[in-house]
Design a protein around this motif. Structure first.
Motif, PDB file in Angstrom:
ATOM      1  N   VAL A  67       0.877  -1.176  -0.002  1.00 35.54           N
ATOM      2  CA  VAL A  67      -0.097   0.149   0.060  1.00 35.54           C
ATOM      3  C   VAL A  67       0.934   1.336   0.109  1.00 35.54           C
ATOM      4  CG1 VAL A  67      -1.701   1.323   1.394  1.00 35.54           C
ATOM      5  CG2 VAL A  67      -1.856  -1.240   1.090  1.00 35.54           C
ATOM      6  N   TRP A  68       0.618   2.236  -0.846  1.00 38.65           N
ATOM      7  CA  TRP A  68       1.259   3.494  -0.793  1.00 38.65           C
ATOM      8  C   TRP A  68       0.441   4.347  -0.119  1.00 38.65           C
ATOM      9  CZ3 TRP A  68       3.709   4.928  -6.194  1.00 38.65           C
ATOM     10  CH2 TRP A  68       4.506   3.835  -6.672  1.00 38.65           C
ATOM     11  N   PRO A  69       1.250   5.407   0.410  1.00 37.73           N
ATOM     12  CA  PRO A  69       0.620   6.349   1.235  1.00 37.73           C
ATOM     13  C   PRO A  69      -0.727   7.258   0.536  1.00 37.73           C
ATOM     14  CG  PRO A  69       3.103   6.590   1.634  1.00 37.73           C
ATOM     15  CD  PRO A  69       2.848   5.629   0.785  1.00 37.73           C
ATOM     16  N   SER A  70      -0.154   7.376  -1.022  1.00 33.87           N
ATOM     17  CA  SER A  70      -1.198   7.831  -1.755  1.00 33.87           C
ATOM     18  C   SER A  70      -2.530   7.096  -1.831  1.00 33.87           C
ATOM     19  CB  SER A  70      -0.869   8.195  -3.083  1.00 33.87           C
ATOM     20  OG  SER A  70      -0.136   6.954  -3.664  1.00 33.87           O
ATOM     21  N   TYR A 120      -8.060   5.179  -1.932  1.00 35.60           N
ATOM     22  CA  TYR A 120      -9.005   4.137  -1.696  1.00 35.60           C
ATOM     23  C   TYR A 120      -9.956   4.333  -0.438  1.00 35.60           C
ATOM     24  CZ  TYR A 120      -6.768   2.031  -5.568  1.00 35.60           C
ATOM     25  OH  TYR A 120      -6.106   1.593  -6.719  1.00 35.60           O
ATOM     26  N   LYS A 121      -9.366   5.793   0.254  1.00 38.21           N
ATOM     27  CA  LYS A 121     -10.267   6.098   1.410  1.00 38.21           C
ATOM     28  C   LYS A 121      -9.908   4.940   2.369  1.00 38.21           C
ATOM     29  CE  LYS A 121     -13.907   8.847  -0.252  1.00 38.21           C
ATOM     30  NZ  LYS A 121     -13.526   8.767  -1.833  1.00 38.21           N
ATOM     31  N   LEU A 122      -8.652   4.824   2.337  1.00 38.70           N
ATOM     32  CA  LEU A 122      -8.504   3.829   3.575  1.00 38.70           C
ATOM     33  C   LEU A 122      -8.242   4.349   5.183  1.00 38.70           C
ATOM     34  CD1 LEU A 122      -5.541   1.830   1.598  1.00 38.70           C
ATOM     35  CD2 LEU A 122      -7.751   1.093   2.036  1.00 38.70           C
ATOM     36  N   PRO A 123      -8.513   3.461   5.967  1.00 38.35           N
ATOM     37  CA  PRO A 123      -8.170   4.171   7.373  1.00 38.35           C
ATOM     38  C   PRO A 123      -6.757   4.296   7.589  1.00 38.35           C
ATOM     39  CG  PRO A 123      -8.579   1.602   7.684  1.00 38.35           C
ATOM     40  CD  PRO A 123      -8.846   2.194   6.151  1.00 38.35           C
TER      41      PRO A 123
END
Lengths: 310, 310
Positions: free
Chosen positions: A284-287, A292-295
């Motif tokens: 997972v990238w910070p972007s 993807y509206k990730l927590p």
């Protein structure tokens, strides 16, 4: 029946020849009544450059001279010769050591090292003189990564020479120590390599059958990848042509782990080809957090400090 | 052909029954219009006592009450129920997690944990309520120990169920993860267990053939022994009757590692039988330094502080 010759055997011969050359030079200086001297590539930050062709950090042309003529050089010169002798013994006797263990042995033999950082430094100088990583003279990382996947290896170490094992036989992974590092790859059904920072993610990949679904060899680095693990990844890429994907946490530490795998590190700029320039950071990238509206969690002060250091 | 029933299957059934009992109690309270409440063994230092019979640290009789009637208890009560639900899902789906991973999953599902220490605390409360260590509800340590020796195991996990592996086949050691922890011991030619703190020492033991010479299973704890590794050591002792010898550094850290293996730790006083009271600390002792005139290093201030904490 001819004895099988492994890559590890060839490296062993080359390292021993290189050690002999180093020793002969010192002896020859002494025999001619000269003060022994040696030039060592400088490992200072200012001498670390990025090599566009090798696509890794390497040392520049700056060299330091060490000569027995200079009384301040005598002690480190003698320390270096002891390390070289120890390396030769390890190879010839088929034994291994670590940075820490080497320091302990030195203390045990009454060799004058102020602390471990001094003996570490000499080991790194020997690496740059011989142009071989210390694993090739049997000084291995204390830390262990592990590996799982459709790959059969054949050992080259004494006692196990010629024996094979299928690395898909133990789903918790096979520890990557001296035996695995020096083994030959004899059969591979995998088509790619997944390098994974965290144990939890590694286990999840195994449980989801990622090794079969994606025909992938799974490697668990357990944090920063130990050097011999990086070498194994490089070999999987070079010898078997497997693409490499890196799964680390989306934080500054994960980025650094991935970056060392791809570009190499300043600390091992004197060592060639233990990085994989074509490796792809696939976690997972910070972007992705926004996309993807990730927590997510706030960066701590420590995280921010780490980013500035990168 | 009857399906083989493994010890791991029995534990799984017991844990699920225990989880169900916990859940039914909460539901039954709710159905009767009562505020759900539960009593949890207190894990405070003052409630940790040494049990002479079990020969390990255990919790005393003090208990804390958690009731939904108290508004300050509501949040931790709900957190605990979420952890219990997560544990049930892990078991039923045959997946595993870690303390860290559990916290990540909780965040991902929008569960309100301030930080990881809060979810860790709930996991430990669930351990003491169920009276099972978290490995039994599939929350494993992130760290990996490894094992090498004359022992054949049979896996019980999905995908590998019924398959066997000989732990003498890989001299760098087999990582001890969820698969190995839940495996059956099917054949053992070893007569004792050597538990080793340091990777360098583990490798040296392998190179010297200590596994054959002393008919020993070698376990590399890589520092403090992860809990599932301690459980494996206990099982080797209980199920196979093997004596256990512990080789750690002769410093306060090594003493602590050995002491946790023998007596258990305060942090896991609520967990029974992951220590081995009969294990023998066999490494170099500080007194050996004088007796055998061994080289030694001065204790640092940090070492001395550590001694006072022991």
């Amino acid at each position: 029946m001819a004895q099988q010759v492994y890559k590890a055997d060839q490296i062993k011969r080359q390292v021993l020849a290189s050690l002999r050359k180093f020793g002969e030079r010192v002896v020859s200086d002494l025999e001619r009544g000269r003060f022994p001297r040696i030039e060592i590539p400088a490992r200072t930050t200012s001498n670390i450059v990025y090599d566009e062709k090798l696509r890794q950090y390497v040392l520049g042309d700056k060299r330091i001279e060490r000569t027995a003529k200079n009384i301040r050089h005598l002690r480190p010169f003698a320390q270096l010769l002891w390390i070289a002798t120890f390396a030769k013994q390890l190879i010839q006797r088929g034994k291994t050591s670590t940075l820490r263990d080497t320091y302990y042995v030195a203390i045990g033999e009454g060799i004058d090292f102020e602390d471990q950082s001094e003996s570490d430094e000499m080991i790194m100088q020997l690496e740059s003189i011989l142009d071989f990583p210390r694993e090739d003279f049997h000084i291995f990382p204390e830390e262990r990564a592990s590996i799982f996947g459709d790959l059969v290896i054949e050992y080259s170490i004494p006692g196990f020479r010629g024996r094979r094992i299928d690395l898909s036989a133990h789903p918790d992974g096979f520890a990557i120590g001296p035996a695995l590092t020096t083994a030959e790859f004899v059969r591979c059904g995998a088509e790619q390599v997944f390098v994974i920072e965290k144990g939890a993610v590694f286990s999840r990949f195994v449980e989801e059958g990622a090794d079969k679904k994606y025909k992938a060899i799974l490697i668990h680095t357990a944090g920063q990848s130990p050097r011999n693990c990086r070498k194994i990844i490089r070999r999987l890429h070079d010898e078997l042509g497997l693409p490499v994907y890196v799964f680390t946490d989306a934080d500054p530490w994960g980025v650094h782990i991935a970056s060392v795998l791809v570009h190499g590190s300043a600390l091992s700029a004197h060592i060639r080809e233990i990085n994989v320039p074509d490796a792809i950071w696939a976690g997972v990238w910070p972007s992705d957090i926004r996309r993807y509206k990730l927590p997510s969690m706030k960066l701590s002060d420590r995280d921010i400090k780490r980013i500035q250091e990168l």
